[in-house]
Design a protein around this motif. Sequence first.
Motif, PDB file in Angstrom:
ATOM      1  N   HIS A 136      71.606  68.470 102.721  1.00 24.28           N
ATOM      2  CA  HIS A 136      72.988  68.390 102.231  1.00 24.28           C
ATOM      3  C   HIS A 136      73.026  68.204 100.716  1.00 24.28           C
ATOM      4  O   HIS A 136      73.902  68.772 100.044  1.00 24.28           O
ATOM      5  CB  HIS A 136      73.701  67.231 102.926  1.00 24.28           C
ATOM      6  CG  HIS A 136      75.033  66.900 102.318  1.00 24.28           C
ATOM      7  ND1 HIS A 136      76.173  67.635 102.581  1.00 24.28           N
ATOM      8  CD2 HIS A 136      75.395  65.913 101.453  1.00 24.28           C
ATOM      9  CE1 HIS A 136      77.188  67.118 101.909  1.00 24.28           C
ATOM     10  NE2 HIS A 136      76.741  66.073 101.224  1.00 24.28           N
ATOM     11  N   THR A 137      72.111  67.428 100.165  1.00 21.85           N
ATOM     12  CA  THR A 137      72.093  67.177  98.723  1.00 21.85           C
ATOM     13  C   THR A 137      71.871  68.465  97.942  1.00 21.85           C
ATOM     14  O   THR A 137      72.387  68.617  96.829  1.00 21.85           O
ATOM     15  CB  THR A 137      71.011  66.146  98.385  1.00 21.85           C
ATOM     16  OG1 THR A 137      71.229  64.963  99.169  1.00 21.85           O
ATOM     17  CG2 THR A 137      71.045  65.769  96.919  1.00 21.85           C
ATOM     18  N   ARG A 138      71.127  69.393  98.518  1.00 27.07           N
ATOM     19  CA  ARG A 138      70.873  70.653  97.812  1.00 27.07           C
ATOM     20  C   ARG A 138      72.143  71.470  97.632  1.00 27.07           C
ATOM     21  O   ARG A 138      72.221  72.286  96.710  1.00 27.07           O
ATOM     22  CB  ARG A 138      69.833  71.472  98.579  1.00 27.07           C
ATOM     23  CG  ARG A 138      68.479  70.805  98.685  1.00 27.07           C
ATOM     24  CD  ARG A 138      67.438  71.758  99.268  1.00 27.07           C
ATOM     25  NE  ARG A 138      66.222  71.046  99.615  1.00 27.07           N
ATOM     26  CZ  ARG A 138      65.830  70.780 100.844  1.00 27.07           C
ATOM     27  NH1 ARG A 138      66.552  71.207 101.867  1.00 27.07           N
ATOM     28  NH2 ARG A 138      64.699  70.127 101.081  1.00 27.07           N
ATOM     29  N   THR A 139      73.139  71.261  98.488  1.00 29.17           N
ATOM     30  CA  THR A 139      74.396  71.990  98.308  1.00 29.17           C
ATOM     31  C   THR A 139      75.124  71.532  97.058  1.00 29.17           C
ATOM     32  O   THR A 139      75.864  72.312  96.451  1.00 29.17           O
ATOM     33  CB  THR A 139      75.293  71.792  99.536  1.00 29.17           C
ATOM     34  OG1 THR A 139      75.588  70.387  99.696  1.00 29.17           O
ATOM     35  CG2 THR A 139      74.599  72.286 100.795  1.00 29.17           C
ATOM     36  N   HIS A 140      74.950  70.282  96.670  1.00 32.45           N
ATOM     37  CA  HIS A 140      75.554  69.796  95.425  1.00 32.45           C
ATOM     38  C   HIS A 140      74.738  70.230  94.206  1.00 32.45           C
ATOM     39  O   HIS A 140      75.303  70.536  93.156  1.00 32.45           O
ATOM     40  CB  HIS A 140      75.644  68.269  95.446  1.00 32.45           C
ATOM     41  CG  HIS A 140      76.541  67.727  96.511  1.00 32.45           C
ATOM     42  ND1 HIS A 140      77.915  67.909  96.535  1.00 32.45           N
ATOM     43  CD2 HIS A 140      76.255  67.008  97.626  1.00 32.45           C
ATOM     44  CE1 HIS A 140      78.434  67.334  97.595  1.00 32.45           C
ATOM     45  NE2 HIS A 140      77.448  66.758  98.282  1.00 32.45           N
ATOM     46  N   GLN A 141      73.449  70.241  94.332  1.00 33.02           N
ATOM     47  CA  GLN A 141      72.588  70.549  93.193  1.00 33.02           C
ATOM     48  C   GLN A 141      72.408  72.041  92.967  1.00 33.02           C
ATOM     49  O   GLN A 141      71.879  72.445  91.929  1.00 33.02           O
ATOM     50  CB  GLN A 141      71.216  69.899  93.396  1.00 33.02           C
ATOM     51  CG  GLN A 141      71.268  68.383  93.512  1.00 33.02           C
ATOM     52  CD  GLN A 141      69.918  67.792  93.869  1.00 33.02           C
ATOM     53  OE1 GLN A 141      68.983  68.520  94.226  1.00 33.02           O
ATOM     54  NE2 GLN A 141      69.815  66.479  93.764  1.00 33.02           N
ATOM     55  N   GLY A 142      72.809  72.860  93.930  1.00 39.52           N
ATOM     56  CA  GLY A 142      72.603  74.298  93.794  1.00 39.52           C
ATOM     57  C   GLY A 142      71.179  74.737  94.065  1.00 39.52           C
ATOM     58  O   GLY A 142      70.809  75.881  93.786  1.00 39.52           O
TER      59      GLY A 142
END
Length: 323
Positions: free
Chosen positions: A221-227
């Motif tokens: 999920h964090t990768r969706t914020h970081q791109g």
Amino acid sequence: MCDHDGISKNVPPWYRGATGPLDQYTTPELRHLPDIVQPEPPKPRKHNPNSELRLFKCLTCGKDFKQKSTLLQHERIHTDSRPYGCPECGKRFRQQSHLTQHLRIHANEKPYACVYCPRSFRQRAILNQHLRIHSGEKPYTCGECGKHFRQKAILNQHQSHLTQHLRIHTNEKPYGCVYCPRFFRQRTILNQHLRIHTGEKPYKCTQCGKDFRQKAILDQHTRTHQGDRPFCCPMPNCRRRFATEPEVKKHIDNHMNPHAAKARRADAAKTPRPLPPAAAVVKPELYFPQCYAPPFQQFPAAGATEFKPAVGPGAPVACLPAQ
């Protein structure tokens, strides 16, 4: 030569007899002593239980220690006493040596250098583990398969994985759920499963505050914020990248089953989607009035009125395309 009585003729006459000039310095008791005095054998010592090594016992777990200071350090594990605090970040430790190692992080001090490469380390134990990379030494052996390892921690991890792998063949599932009839091969998977029943979600996203049961799902999920898109499609003519593993699996399934993918898209098109609330159509912080002016047309269509942008203070300005 010697006389029949065993006394050498070269010995002075005054020494041969029972009496002579040196007899005045001796006593009758000393005349019968041998020429070389043998030392007496040591007397056996009496068994003294207090002379043995004294052991200091932990009253909590019963473990023995040779030194009292080591026992005091051990007791801090039970009491969770941490008397040594870091002046930089406030973190506390049970032992002074642990604080010293921690302070090297703030000072970026690495006093233990490798003699084979430029790398340096904060702890001697880590340096010793690193040296085995150059020497090829693997002192830890698995008793099941005979494989060798450089670190004991890796051996323990290997043995744990080996035990878990063998349960696949034996179908052994020793960890049972207390809420449902399911069983699991690993305790960690059981703990993750129990959160379904308890509703516990201990992993929180720092960007949006969403909670998750597993850290792996939080990382995705964090990768969706970081791109960040670490999952790549393996097809040679595609190579698209995705943020999560389920996304790339769904994408690969579209490659392998294109007709099923079209059917899913057709079903999704038939399902009406709920409209977003009116307030969420245009966010106030993203609304710029000048971007919503009519587009400038150099050659207007027939019958259409040519658009002339207003000039003057307060008039909206048309957005220019990026160069």
